[in-house]
Write an enzyme that holds these catalytic residues in place. Sequence first.
Site, mmCIF file in Angstrom:
data_model
loop_
_atom_site.group_PDB
_atom_site.id
_atom_site.type_symbol
_atom_site.label_atom_id
_atom_site.label_comp_id
_atom_site.label_asym_id
_atom_site.label_seq_id
_atom_site.Cartn_x
_atom_site.Cartn_y
_atom_site.Cartn_z
ATOM 1 N N LYS A 167 -12.640 -2.569 6.974
ATOM 2 C CA LYS A 167 -11.760 -3.325 7.889
ATOM 3 C C LYS A 167 -12.468 -3.190 8.932
ATOM 4 O O LYS A 167 -12.939 -4.082 9.904
ATOM 5 C CB LYS A 167 -10.163 -2.948 7.727
ATOM 6 C CG LYS A 167 -9.373 -3.401 6.497
ATOM 7 C CD LYS A 167 -9.664 -2.626 5.091
ATOM 8 C CE LYS A 167 -9.182 -3.414 4.135
ATOM 9 N NZ LYS A 167 -7.874 -3.046 3.696
ATOM 10 N N ASP A 173 -1.782 6.173 6.248
ATOM 11 C CA ASP A 173 -3.008 5.223 5.901
ATOM 12 C C ASP A 173 -3.333 4.439 7.011
ATOM 13 O O ASP A 173 -2.364 3.662 7.466
ATOM 14 C CB ASP A 173 -2.455 4.483 4.795
ATOM 15 C CG ASP A 173 -3.621 3.518 4.400
ATOM 16 O OD1 ASP A 173 -4.721 3.048 4.914
ATOM 17 O OD2 ASP A 173 -3.516 2.984 2.894
ATOM 18 N N TRP A 179 0.712 -1.323 0.071
ATOM 19 C CA TRP A 179 -0.085 0.058 0.071
ATOM 20 C C TRP A 179 0.760 1.183 -0.010
ATOM 21 O O TRP A 179 0.730 2.150 -0.765
ATOM 22 C CB TRP A 179 -0.892 0.134 1.043
ATOM 23 C CG TRP A 179 -1.762 -1.156 1.125
ATOM 24 C CD1 TRP A 179 -2.022 -2.232 2.272
ATOM 25 C CD2 TRP A 179 -2.892 -1.594 0.292
ATOM 26 N NE1 TRP A 179 -2.959 -2.911 1.544
ATOM 27 C CE2 TRP A 179 -3.521 -2.898 0.366
ATOM 28 C CE3 TRP A 179 -3.422 -1.083 -1.047
ATOM 29 C CZ2 TRP A 179 -4.523 -3.489 -0.196
ATOM 30 C CZ3 TRP A 179 -4.146 -1.522 -2.005
ATOM 31 C CH2 TRP A 179 -4.892 -2.781 -1.607
HETATM 32 C C1 LIG Z 1 -7.360 -2.446 2.374
HETATM 33 C C2 LIG Z 1 -6.249 -1.306 2.139
HETATM 34 C C3 LIG Z 1 -6.106 -0.262 1.239
HETATM 35 C C4 LIG Z 1 -7.165 -0.493 -0.017
HETATM 36 O O1 LIG Z 1 -8.376 0.129 0.167
HETATM 37 P P1 LIG Z 1 -9.547 0.039 -0.966
HETATM 38 O O2 LIG Z 1 -10.545 0.857 -0.397
HETATM 39 O O3 LIG Z 1 -9.694 -1.213 -1.673
HETATM 40 O O4 LIG Z 1 -8.872 1.238 -1.846
HETATM 41 C C5 LIG Z 1 -5.123 0.504 1.422
HETATM 42 N N1 LIG Z 1 -4.423 0.661 2.436
HETATM 43 C C6 LIG Z 1 -4.553 -0.230 3.351
HETATM 44 C C7 LIG Z 1 -3.452 -0.056 4.634
HETATM 45 C C8 LIG Z 1 -5.369 -1.061 3.368
HETATM 46 O O5 LIG Z 1 -5.417 -2.243 4.342
#
Ligand SMILES: *Cc1c(COP(=O)(O)O)cnc(C)c1O
Length: 361
Positions: free
Chosen positions: A196, A172, A102
């Site tokens: 999540k 993030d 990511w």
């Molecule tokens: C799941 C995740 C993403 C991607 O999220 P989307 O909503 O599918 O774009 C990005 N960063 C992290 C840390 C994630 O766990």
Amino acid sequence: MNKVYNFSAGPSTMPKHVLKRAEKEMLNYNHSGQSVMEMSHRSKIFQEILEDTKSLIRNIMDIPDNYDILFLQGGASSQFAMVPLNLFGKYKSADFILTGQWSTKAYNEAKKYGDANIIASSKDKNFSYIPKVDKEMVNPNADFLFYCMNNTIYGTKFNYIPNSKNIPLVSDISSFILSEPIDVSKFGVLYACAQKNLGPAGLTIVIIRKDLLNHALSITPTMFNYSVHSEHNSLYNTPPCYCIYICKLMLEWIKDEIGSLENMKKINQQKANILYNYIDNSTLFHSYVDKSCRSLMNIPFVTKSKELDDKFIKQATLNNIINIKGHRSIGGMRASIYNAMPIEGVEFLVDFMQKFEKENS
Ligand SMILES: *Cc1c(COP(=O)(O)O)cnc(C)c1O
């Protein structure tokens, strides 16, 4: 119907309490005679849902007043572009700590709009650890320093907040939000997709220090401009109304059933310990993640061979343990045990692993 334990990394399992309440309110929300899905996003009743959700997040996460909370769409992946587009106002340059897929995606996206510098990375050991970053490494002429707090795929988490001096820190927190307390005042921008720990896919939450608004590059699409969403209280266009409502139920569940993020962390620690303790003492299962930075949310592990991994995944699925397969980029297994995974789910998994170990060693 079988009861299953869902270890998916996202969309992930939700508290039964929340799903039951959504079911109960599905056709008639709070005597309105309508489902939340049917409401105008400009109606008073929906505005209340939005305001309640916002103040619940602010209270539970202890977000200071000089931060705004935005309810957006486009997933965490859209933030990889939104962050540089909105923060590249001064130097068009940012620093990145690469700890997995990511953060690598965020880095590659930022490069399209300016300079992106990798100041630390754990790629040398297949992202199995968190590099140490100190303030001397941060470029004084960067618009922000980016890192991913919990690495959903590799199962690592930062157990420190990097010191970025005066450079806005961006993180993030998609697979970390609400799992434990965060000192929000240390950050410029925090963002998380919902699927999540916040609710269903379709909602992305951005927490932004207000002085960082209004510096977007002129090429920024209107829908990608934080200031536009902030000025319109996340109602510039139609927001993901139903997802926001479920997010409100998730927050109420934390407030009423768990109590606080300190409590949430204790529970999460307890759940993760059950699995890590078992793996550490197992002769079949193994974790390659550095012990100093193990995630409490995502726990990858392997057996001795790919064949045995596949056998485990197959048998687990037959035993009502679903989505235990590791991310397609690294294979093996991964147990995602977000806030909503009950302790019984982790115990059920460990019981099954024990049985499998006996039969296969
Ligand atoms: C799941 C995740 C993403 C991607 O999220 P989307 O909503 O599918 O774009 C990005 N960063 C992290 C840390 C994630 O766990």
